[in-house]
Write a protein that holds these residues in place. Sequence first.
Motif, PDB file in Angstrom:
ATOM      1  N   GLY A  57      51.708  57.375  19.521  1.00 53.01           N
ATOM      2  CA  GLY A  57      51.104  57.644  18.214  1.00 53.01           C
ATOM      3  C   GLY A  57      51.409  59.063  17.768  1.00 53.01           C
ATOM      4  N   ASN A  63      50.184  54.949  13.827  1.00 57.05           N
ATOM      5  CA  ASN A  63      48.804  54.803  14.237  1.00 57.05           C
ATOM      6  C   ASN A  63      48.717  54.760  15.764  1.00 57.05           C
ATOM      7  OD1 ASN A  63      46.223  54.067  14.641  1.00 57.05           O
ATOM      8  ND2 ASN A  63      46.269  52.273  13.303  1.00 57.05           N
ATOM      9  N   GLY A  64      47.956  55.699  16.333  1.00 54.16           N
ATOM     10  CA  GLY A  64      47.820  55.749  17.780  1.00 54.16           C
ATOM     11  C   GLY A  64      47.299  54.443  18.366  1.00 54.16           C
ATOM     12  N   GLU A  65      46.457  53.749  17.593  1.00 58.77           N
ATOM     13  CA  GLU A  65      45.857  52.524  18.111  1.00 58.77           C
ATOM     14  C   GLU A  65      46.837  51.367  18.218  1.00 58.77           C
ATOM     15  OE1 GLU A  65      42.234  51.567  16.128  1.00 58.77           O
ATOM     16  OE2 GLU A  65      41.348  53.517  16.581  1.00 58.77           O
ATOM     17  N   SER A  66      47.994  51.510  17.586  1.00 58.68           N
ATOM     18  CA  SER A  66      48.989  50.456  17.734  1.00 58.68           C
ATOM     19  C   SER A  66      50.157  50.931  18.601  1.00 58.68           C
ATOM     20  CB  SER A  66      49.502  49.984  16.366  1.00 58.68           C
ATOM     21  OG  SER A  66      50.126  51.065  15.717  1.00 58.68           O
ATOM     22  N   SER A  67      49.965  52.107  19.240  1.00 62.21           N
ATOM     23  CA  SER A  67      51.047  52.630  20.078  1.00 62.21           C
ATOM     24  C   SER A  67      51.149  51.832  21.377  1.00 62.21           C
ATOM     25  CB  SER A  67      50.802  54.104  20.393  1.00 62.21           C
ATOM     26  OG  SER A  67      49.754  54.225  21.333  1.00 62.21           O
ATOM     27  N   TYR A  70      48.748  52.999  24.112  1.00 62.56           N
ATOM     28  CA  TYR A  70      47.360  52.651  23.794  1.00 62.56           C
ATOM     29  C   TYR A  70      47.100  51.162  24.048  1.00 62.56           C
ATOM     30  CZ  TYR A  70      42.933  52.478  21.244  1.00 62.56           C
ATOM     31  OH  TYR A  70      41.618  52.314  20.901  1.00 62.56           O
ATOM     32  N   LEU A  71      48.083  50.343  23.719  1.00 59.25           N
ATOM     33  CA  LEU A  71      47.920  48.894  23.899  1.00 59.25           C
ATOM     34  C   LEU A  71      48.071  48.459  25.361  1.00 59.25           C
ATOM     35  CD1 LEU A  71      49.915  47.591  20.782  1.00 59.25           C
ATOM     36  CD2 LEU A  71      47.448  47.448  21.142  1.00 59.25           C
TER      37      LEU A  71
END
Lengths: 109, 320
Positions: A57, A63-67, A70-71
């Motif tokens: 991200g 978006n860090g949350e879709s990195s 993160y996943l």
Amino acid sequence: MDTMIIDPQVLRSIHRSELRKRILLYLSEIYPSATYLSEIARIVGSDPSNVRGALVGLGNRYNGESSLVYLGLVEEVSNNGFKYYRLTEYGKKVVEYLREYYRYYRKFM
Amino acid sequence: MGEISVLDSNIEHMVRMAILHIIQLGTKHGVFKVISRGATQREVLDSLDIPNKKLLLEFLNTLKAIGIVEERDGRLKLNGFSYRLDVPKNHYEALLPGWVAVLEEIYRMVDYAFITPTHPHVLMDFDKDADFWDIRMNTDFAALYREVIAKTGGIDQGSSVLDLGCGSVSPYEFGKRIGYDGLYVGVDYSPAILEIARARVEGESLPVELKELDLKLLRPVNEYQTTVMSFIFEYLKPEDYRRVLRRALGTLRPGGSLIILEPFRDNFRHIEALEFFERLNKDFKRFPAMSEVASLIADEGFDASIKRLGRSLLKVTLKP
């Protein structure tokens, strides 16, 4: 692992993102080895900052949350002050599904 | 515990979990609160802030079918439903964790379906959400029922198999099992599911033929040693059972077997709870009763033996 959750929404989102897909496929090719960011960028033919965005991200652009880290698809390993990236077991499973669903996604999504 | 008993135990537990989630939904969305005031069905539908009234009505019907709610003098009443969930060792050691994760996803989808049936988080359509169905057909539970079908139907090296409603995983798994001197024909009405199945089968060059076809339009041409119908009657209207069964039996060679696998409604109490969640798929009708399927087969006049195996499996064998 039979209880591993594979979220179709995550698969679909990765399928739509050419860079994240290329990174995963490359890390899958070298699995279980890890490699560093600039090497990934060179292989997938992209800018290191874009690759960093896809991996962990980067501000508003990625978006860090879709990195991928993160996943839980890629893990960041620190060694002697250097950061390396390696596909996780979960990431490996996701790559298998992406390969199997490639034609379906192209045709039906 | 034998594999068929393990299969039955897992289906039984799916129903038990579904009941708990029905109670959870009723609590979360305030349904029980409104019903406890002695409201009419109309008042419940009007007073709750749930846009998808059709699904809410199905939910109320499910509560009535399970016996959580009863309708008296035009008013809905909570009838003091009591449910005991035992955790016996011999039951739990047979449980497979894979289906739990999938059903959890489906439970979650209900919240979105209460907003609109076409919400993007509802992933139950065979074509639009073939990836979710494929993941579901890849669980340990699905592997177990394929194993049970293969053993019951004698599917092995060199077998000829017709799989009606084949899905995306069985063509690959059964194709590997029968090998290059056998024949597997898979039929499904979802082109998306067949696309995934094809990708898998072609990768291994297996001797598998896949056909896109609605079962109601099936015309027996070739004869097979084994015909499989697993989790398929639930998508058929009961009035179509007879025609589909007749044609399925017509695909068998003398001595061949039809294997039917279903969570039969007369063998699993409160199965309406599980049906509520399965109904997020617009094609789902209801689980069939073992007795109605068996009696329809007997009525058709085929010279066949019908064997009831456990609570979810029927084996129909034509006389040689």
